[in-house]
Design a protein around this motif. Structure first.
Motif, mmCIF file in Angstrom:
data_model
loop_
_atom_site.group_PDB
_atom_site.id
_atom_site.type_symbol
_atom_site.label_atom_id
_atom_site.label_comp_id
_atom_site.label_asym_id
_atom_site.label_seq_id
_atom_site.Cartn_x
_atom_site.Cartn_y
_atom_site.Cartn_z
ATOM 1 N N LYS A 1 0.831 -1.190 0.000
ATOM 2 C CA LYS A 1 0.000 0.000 0.000
ATOM 3 C C LYS A 1 0.873 1.249 0.000
ATOM 4 O O LYS A 1 0.472 2.309 -0.491
ATOM 5 C CB LYS A 1 -0.870 -0.038 1.269
ATOM 6 N N GLY A 2 2.070 1.112 0.541
ATOM 7 C CA GLY A 2 2.966 2.256 0.665
ATOM 8 C C GLY A 2 3.334 2.894 -0.661
ATOM 9 O O GLY A 2 3.525 4.110 -0.734
ATOM 10 N N GLN A 3 3.437 2.092 -1.726
ATOM 11 C CA GLN A 3 3.809 2.647 -3.024
ATOM 12 C C GLN A 3 2.737 3.604 -3.535
ATOM 13 O O GLN A 3 3.036 4.689 -4.020
ATOM 14 C CB GLN A 3 4.021 1.519 -4.035
ATOM 15 N N ALA B 1 3.158 7.673 -3.895
ATOM 16 C CA ALA B 1 2.868 8.354 -5.160
ATOM 17 C C ALA B 1 1.821 9.441 -4.936
ATOM 18 O O ALA B 1 1.982 10.576 -5.411
ATOM 19 C CB ALA B 1 2.382 7.343 -6.201
ATOM 20 N N TYR C 1 3.422 5.545 -14.016
ATOM 21 C CA TYR C 1 4.846 5.706 -13.737
ATOM 22 C C TYR C 1 5.331 4.827 -12.591
ATOM 23 O O TYR C 1 6.496 4.445 -12.541
ATOM 24 C CB TYR C 1 5.167 7.161 -13.382
ATOM 25 N N ILE C 2 4.443 4.544 -11.646
ATOM 26 C CA ILE C 2 4.906 3.907 -10.407
ATOM 27 C C ILE C 2 4.385 2.474 -10.272
ATOM 28 O O ILE C 2 5.159 1.537 -10.064
ATOM 29 C CB ILE C 2 4.442 4.712 -9.168
ATOM 30 N N PRO D 1 4.431 -0.290 -13.871
ATOM 31 C CA PRO D 1 5.769 -0.818 -14.193
ATOM 32 C C PRO D 1 6.248 -1.855 -13.179
ATOM 33 O O PRO D 1 6.821 -2.876 -13.547
ATOM 34 C CB PRO D 1 6.658 0.428 -14.170
ATOM 35 N N GLN D 2 5.982 -1.590 -11.902
ATOM 36 C CA GLN D 2 6.406 -2.568 -10.887
ATOM 37 C C GLN D 2 5.577 -3.833 -10.960
ATOM 38 O O GLN D 2 6.103 -4.943 -10.799
ATOM 39 C CB GLN D 2 6.260 -1.962 -9.492
ATOM 40 N N ARG E 1 6.712 -6.030 -13.861
ATOM 41 C CA ARG E 1 7.963 -6.715 -13.527
ATOM 42 C C ARG E 1 7.726 -7.912 -12.620
ATOM 43 O O ARG E 1 8.383 -8.943 -12.741
ATOM 44 C CB ARG E 1 8.907 -5.748 -12.800
ATOM 45 N N GLY F 1 19.751 -5.545 -13.235
ATOM 46 C CA GLY F 1 19.508 -4.102 -13.188
ATOM 47 C C GLY F 1 19.329 -3.632 -11.763
ATOM 48 O O GLY F 1 19.857 -2.586 -11.371
ATOM 49 N N ALA F 2 18.618 -4.439 -10.967
ATOM 50 C CA ALA F 2 18.367 -4.042 -9.587
ATOM 51 C C ALA F 2 19.655 -4.033 -8.775
ATOM 52 O O ALA F 2 19.794 -3.294 -7.817
ATOM 53 C CB ALA F 2 17.350 -4.976 -8.954
ATOM 54 N N ALA F 3 20.608 -4.858 -9.188
ATOM 55 C CA ALA F 3 21.846 -4.968 -8.413
ATOM 56 C C ALA F 3 22.995 -4.250 -9.104
ATOM 57 O O ALA F 3 24.154 -4.440 -8.767
ATOM 58 C CB ALA F 3 22.179 -6.443 -8.206
ATOM 59 N N ARG F 4 22.647 -3.394 -10.091
ATOM 60 C CA ARG F 4 23.704 -2.766 -10.884
ATOM 61 C C ARG F 4 24.604 -1.882 -10.021
ATOM 62 O O ARG F 4 24.149 -1.177 -9.145
ATOM 63 C CB ARG F 4 23.059 -1.940 -11.991
#
Lengths: 369, 245
Positions: free
Chosen positions: A258-260, A264, A277-278, A281-282, A285, A362-365
């Protein structure tokens, strides 16, 4: 230089038990696995010689008809002979390049997705897929582009399978997203409407959906309008697929805390910009494997267009098997169909794995400083 | 006219039959920082979330810079673009790196260009001491770093008021210090802040006013010197004895 010469402390040697350790390691690990390996080797020794001699050594690759084939081996000449038809259906031979474009387009997009990364790659792949429904239809139909018109009755084979699968997926994607958002909406009417829509289409067998769309939809259109059966079938498959995708997307949206949404909102995003945007996309994924799973199922289900008289890949092979010149070659035909379908589905599952891998990386880039 | 940044008048809120906020009156002067404290369940977070419309309320009014806040979605979006918020559990966007976390909201919601937004974001990340972490993803940051990115993100919208909802409660002691340092410098720079916190050190050192809440009511509202030395109510004395020392 007298830097410290103390060697770094390394982790202790551990006997590894993965697949990489090979046969001996596994046998040493447990007698059960030794027995399994032995059974596997025995089975291979029993099947492989016959299989190889039938499929390769005794096989006939070039022949005019059935009588030219060596009866002790596979008659691949049948496949080779009919390959253009299996690939492009009844497309006029001099226009086949257009069918080839429609066939290779999505495959090339997937190949780019699997290939080396470059700037803008995902945008290119997404763009190529998004442009496919309109682009491929124009290329196949031809008339609006000033090419020779080819009616949908002449489309078929692998081109038809890839065309129906890709178009239905690309169109079902946004519809599924809207349905998923609708089902989670705070407006009761919208929620009920989306839920009913999803449950109706998801609860019907695809064959029924195709019959409904081809037989019933024309009644809803103004009299006099005539749509090709392919278009009607596409509407049905798209709605059917969108209801599956909607549930996959809903799972993704629900996995977000719920926090996302609150963060936003607190930053002044509106409902739609927050989604775009928020949240979406998540959510996407989070459910890539589920989406690809739906795509694989869709790809195989496209063959049900048979019931409305369209000749996709499986159906055109099925029809060829009944050809008097090549009677009795069902085995070769279905093996070929199986291999081709499997290759496509494997390609899709590789793409899924690649996307997941890229995202994990990508997340660990590491920071670019 | 130097209106108060926030004016809460007669605000009441129920969760079902439970009266969570009972006739709250609160004034936050511009340029001042206010600490909301009180035992858990006293309604301080709920009150804070009313100030940017994350919670709705049944009675009373929230007046922002002289204008009453409406309940329509459009009013709330407009309100939130003027009121920033920092959450207890950061709520950074995990699919974006630190720079984009800070640059995206003003780009989308204030309509500035990407280049402007990113230049501003780099400046803000430097301000919270994270200039070298712009390209890190939230998963690569420590709790304190995440919270500092979250503060930079809230600042990027150039809010008139900044709300903090227990910003250090999810942090280890070392990280608490780095986040408090940022908050202290913001307060000293004259940012209008409302902070729900149990960090009485912060309250004592920098805030202009302490609001002590108890059972959905404002029990006490006074400058920190007075609150910490001679609290008026028995409940506040008991609370201070619990949270200090």
């Amino acid at each position: 230089m007298t830097l410290s010469t103390i060697p770094p402390r390394l982790p202790p040697e551990v006997s590894r038990t993965g697949i990489s350790s090979g046969l001996r390691g596994m046998a040493a690990e447990s007698p059960v696995s030794l027995i399994l390996w032995f059974a596997l080797a025995l089975g291979a020794a029993w099947i492989l010689p016959d299989l190889i001699s039938w499929t390769l050594l005794d096989a006939t690759w070039v022949a005019e008809d059935r009588s030219g084939c060596d009866p002790s081996g596979a008659c691949w000449a049948f496949i080779v002979n009919r390959l253009p038809q299996f690939g492009f259906g009844f497309f006029p031979p001099q226009e086949r390049w257009r069918a080839a474009v429609a066939l290779i387009w999505p495959v090339a997009a997937l190949a780019i997705a699997l290939g080396p990364a470059f700037r803008g790659r995902s945008g290119l792949v997404a763009g190529a897929l998004a442009a496919y429904p309109v682009g491929a239809t124009l290329v196949l139909w031809g008339e609006p582009l000033g090419l020779r018109g080819v009616g949908t009755a002449q489309w078929g084979g692998m081109t038809m399978t890839v065309y129906v699968g890709t178009v239905a997926f690309v169109l079902a994607f946004p519809v599924g997203l809207v349905l998923a958002l609708g089902r989670r909406s705070s407006l009761p009417a919208l929620r009920v409407l989306s839920t009913v829509f999803i449950e109706v289409w998801r609860g019907l067998p695809l064959i029924a959906v195709l019959f409904i769309s081809v037989v019933m939809v024309p009644f809803l259109l103004p009299p006099g309008t005539e749509l090709p059966r392919l278009a009607l079938a596409l509407v049905g498959i798209t709605l059917y697929t969108s209801s599956y995708l909607a549930e996959v997307f809903r799972g993704g949206l629900q996995s977000l805390g719920k926090g996302q949404a609150e963060a936003a909102a607190a930053l002044g995003f509106t409902y739609w910009t927050a989604q775009g945007y928020i949240l979406i996309p998540q959510a996407i994924r989070a459910v890539i494997p589920g989406i690809l799973n739906t795509v694989v199922a869709l790809f195989k289900d496209t063959t049900y267009v048979l019931v409305v008289g369209l000749f996709d890949f499986l159906n055109i092979v099925n029809a060829a098997v009944a050809d008097p010149h090549w009677l009795g070659l069902a085995t070769e035909g279905y093996i070929f169909v199986g291999i081709v379908y499997w290759c496509f589905c494997f390609l899709l599952s590789r793409v899924s794995a690649r996307i997941e891998w890229d995202m994990a990386r990508g997340a660990a880039r590491e920071a670019r400083t | 006219m130097t209106a108060a940044a926030i004016n809460v008048v007669g605000l009441s809120k129920w969760f079902g039959d439970f009266l969570a906020l009972d006739d709250i009156a609160l004034t936050v002067p511009r340029g001042c920082s206010t600490v909301l404290c009180g035992p858990s369940g006293s309604g301080k977070s709920t009150l804070l979330r009313c100030l940017n419309g994350l919670e709705s309320w049944e009675e009373g009014e929230v007046v922002m810079s002289g204008r009453p806040v409406g309940h329509r979605p459009r009013d709330l979006v407009a309100l939130r673009r003027r009121v920033g918020m920092v959450f207890q559990d950061f709520n950074l966007f995990p699919h974006l790196d630190a720079l984009s976390n800070v640059a995206l909201p003003p780009r989308v919601n204030l309509g500035i260009t990407r280049a402007e937004a990113e230049a501003e974001a780099e400046m803000l990340l430097a301000q919270v001491g994270l200039a070298d972490f712009a390209r890190k993803y939230p998963a690569q940051l420590s709790g304190g770093q995440k919270q500092r990115v979250a503060i930079a993100r809230a600042l990027a919208m150039q809010p008139e008021v900044l709300l903090f909802d227990e910003p250090t409660s999810a942090l280890d002691p070392e990280s608490i210090g780095e986040v408090l340092d940022v908050m202290i410098s913001l307060a000293e720079a004259g940012t209008t802040m409302v902070v729900v916190t149990h960090e009485m050190g912060f309250a004592r050192r920098v805030c202009h006013e302490v609001v002590f809440m108890c059972a959905g009511r404002v029990a006490e509202c006074c400058p920190p010197e007075r609150f910490f030395t001679e609290p008026e109510t028995e409940r506040a004395r008991a609370f201070l004895a619990q949270v200090q020392y």
